[in-house]
Scaffold this motif. Structure first.
Motif, PDB file in Angstrom:
ATOM      1  N   THR A  27       0.740  -1.299   0.092  1.00 13.30           N
ATOM      2  CA  THR A  27      -0.027   0.003   0.122  1.00 13.30           C
ATOM      3  C   THR A  27       0.781   1.331  -0.048  1.00 13.30           C
ATOM      4  OG1 THR A  27      -1.696  -1.176   1.064  1.00 13.30           O
ATOM      5  CG2 THR A  27      -1.756   1.217   1.229  1.00 13.30           C
ATOM      6  N   ALA A  28       1.909   1.203   0.783  1.00 15.71           N
ATOM      7  CA  ALA A  28       2.649   2.483   0.925  1.00 15.71           C
ATOM      8  C   ALA A  28       3.352   2.803  -0.499  1.00 15.71           C
ATOM      9  CB  ALA A  28       3.677   2.336   2.000  1.00 15.71           C
ATOM     10  N   GLY A  34       1.562   5.768  -7.177  1.00 16.38           N
ATOM     11  CA  GLY A  34       0.153   5.963  -7.784  1.00 16.38           C
ATOM     12  C   GLY A  34      -0.404   7.317  -7.972  1.00 16.38           C
ATOM     13  N   VAL A  35      -0.061   7.851  -6.623  1.00 13.05           N
ATOM     14  CA  VAL A  35      -0.709   9.306  -6.615  1.00 13.05           C
ATOM     15  C   VAL A  35       0.269  10.374  -7.336  1.00 13.05           C
ATOM     16  CG1 VAL A  35      -0.751  11.355  -4.881  1.00 13.05           C
ATOM     17  CG2 VAL A  35      -1.694   9.080  -4.202  1.00 13.05           C
ATOM     18  N   SER A  92       2.232  -7.191  -8.451  1.00 19.54           N
ATOM     19  CA  SER A  92       1.111  -6.686  -7.299  1.00 19.54           C
ATOM     20  C   SER A  92       1.275  -5.218  -7.370  1.00 19.54           C
ATOM     21  CB  SER A  92       1.336  -7.425  -6.221  1.00 19.54           C
ATOM     22  OG  SER A  92       0.976  -8.686  -5.971  1.00 19.54           O
ATOM     23  N   ILE A  93       2.580  -4.764  -7.161  1.00 19.57           N
ATOM     24  CA  ILE A  93       2.800  -3.329  -7.052  1.00 19.57           C
ATOM     25  C   ILE A  93       2.350  -2.588  -8.119  1.00 19.57           C
ATOM     26  CG2 ILE A  93       4.759  -1.632  -6.759  1.00 19.57           C
ATOM     27  CD1 ILE A  93       6.241  -3.428  -5.032  1.00 19.57           C
ATOM     28  N   LEU A 100      -4.376   2.573  -9.202  1.00 22.75           N
ATOM     29  CA  LEU A 100      -4.939   3.831  -8.098  1.00 22.75           C
ATOM     30  C   LEU A 100      -4.468   5.097  -9.104  1.00 22.75           C
ATOM     31  CD1 LEU A 100      -5.023   5.457  -5.700  1.00 22.75           C
ATOM     32  CD2 LEU A 100      -2.533   5.022  -5.153  1.00 22.75           C
ATOM     33  N   GLY A 101      -3.444   4.856  -9.950  1.00 25.47           N
ATOM     34  CA  GLY A 101      -3.136   6.178 -10.707  1.00 25.47           C
ATOM     35  C   GLY A 101      -4.075   6.585 -11.644  1.00 25.47           C
TER      36      GLY A 101
END
Length: 219
Positions: A27-28, A34-35, A92-93, A100-101
């Motif tokens: 997640t981190a 992604g942001v 996965s990453i 998310l992007g």
């Protein structure tokens, strides 16, 4: 009579702890990248050249209108056919970042388009470059407006990481499934996993709401 045996599941706490660590780590990394991807794509959709707007638009619509598990399987099982082999963790990453992007792009773009035109014109009158205007004038208030929605999307992606266990990424749902396969206590294992996901979600929301005002938009 139905009996529950939670201690037998909790006795496997090293597996649960490893699963939590992987979930938090995935997640981190995906949240940061992604942001950042979302910011870049939001700029492209709002201020970029037409060809770039079209290209980013295709990416956003493709990701937002297909299931995350299909995206994950394509990256992990599909890309090897093209000669690109990835570990479960790397796949996965990448899948989480790409997912998310796309959502972050539209969330941040909404904030950018809500920026008053007068602020941009005032910045232009001070001879700021387009890049300076975007970074210093447009982006901080845009992030401030959409931060709650962005935090919610990051939490959704964290919860979606449970799917990554399907390709043997050793995150929390993978750990719970492994534990129940050993002791056949599926109810207890997944109740504990559910409780952990709930705690992680609440903790992540509090952390993001604390970090945002202090470090991202200077309040």
């Amino acid at each position: 009579m139905i009996s529950f045996d939670f201690p037998i599941v909790l006795a496997q706490w090293p597996l649960l702890a490893k699963g939590v660590a992987w979930t938090v780590g995935l997640t981190a990394v995906s949240a940061v990248i992604g942001v950042a991807l979302g910011v870049g794509c939001a700029w492209a959709r709002s201020q970029g050249p037409m060809w770039l707007k079209w290209l980013v638009g295709v990416y956003v619509e493709l990701i937002r209108n297909t299931p995350f598990i299909v995206q994950l399987f394509f990256i992990f099982f599909g890309l090897p056919a093209a000669g690109v082999k990835l570990s479960p963790e790397t796949a996965s990453i990448i899948a989480m970042v790409v997912n998310l992007g796309a959502y972050a792009t539209e969330i941040i773009r909404a904030g950018i388009e809500a920026t008053p035109r007068g602020q941009v014109e005032a910045a232009l009158s001070l001879a700021l470059t387009r890049a300076q205007i975007f970074i210093r004038v447009v982006l901080p208030p845009a992030l401030r407006k959409v931060w709650p929605a962005l935090v919610s999307q990051i939490i959704i992606v964290m919860l979606g990481s449970a799917v990554c266990g399907q390709i043997s990424t050793e995150e929390l749902s993978y750990a719970a499934n492994l534990i129940q396969s050993r002791n056949f206590r599926a109810f207890e294992a997944f109740i504990i996993a559910t409780a952990i996901y709930l705690v992680l979600s609440m903790a992540l929301r509090r952390l993001m709401n604390w970090l945002g005002p202090r470090f991202l938009f200077g309040r």
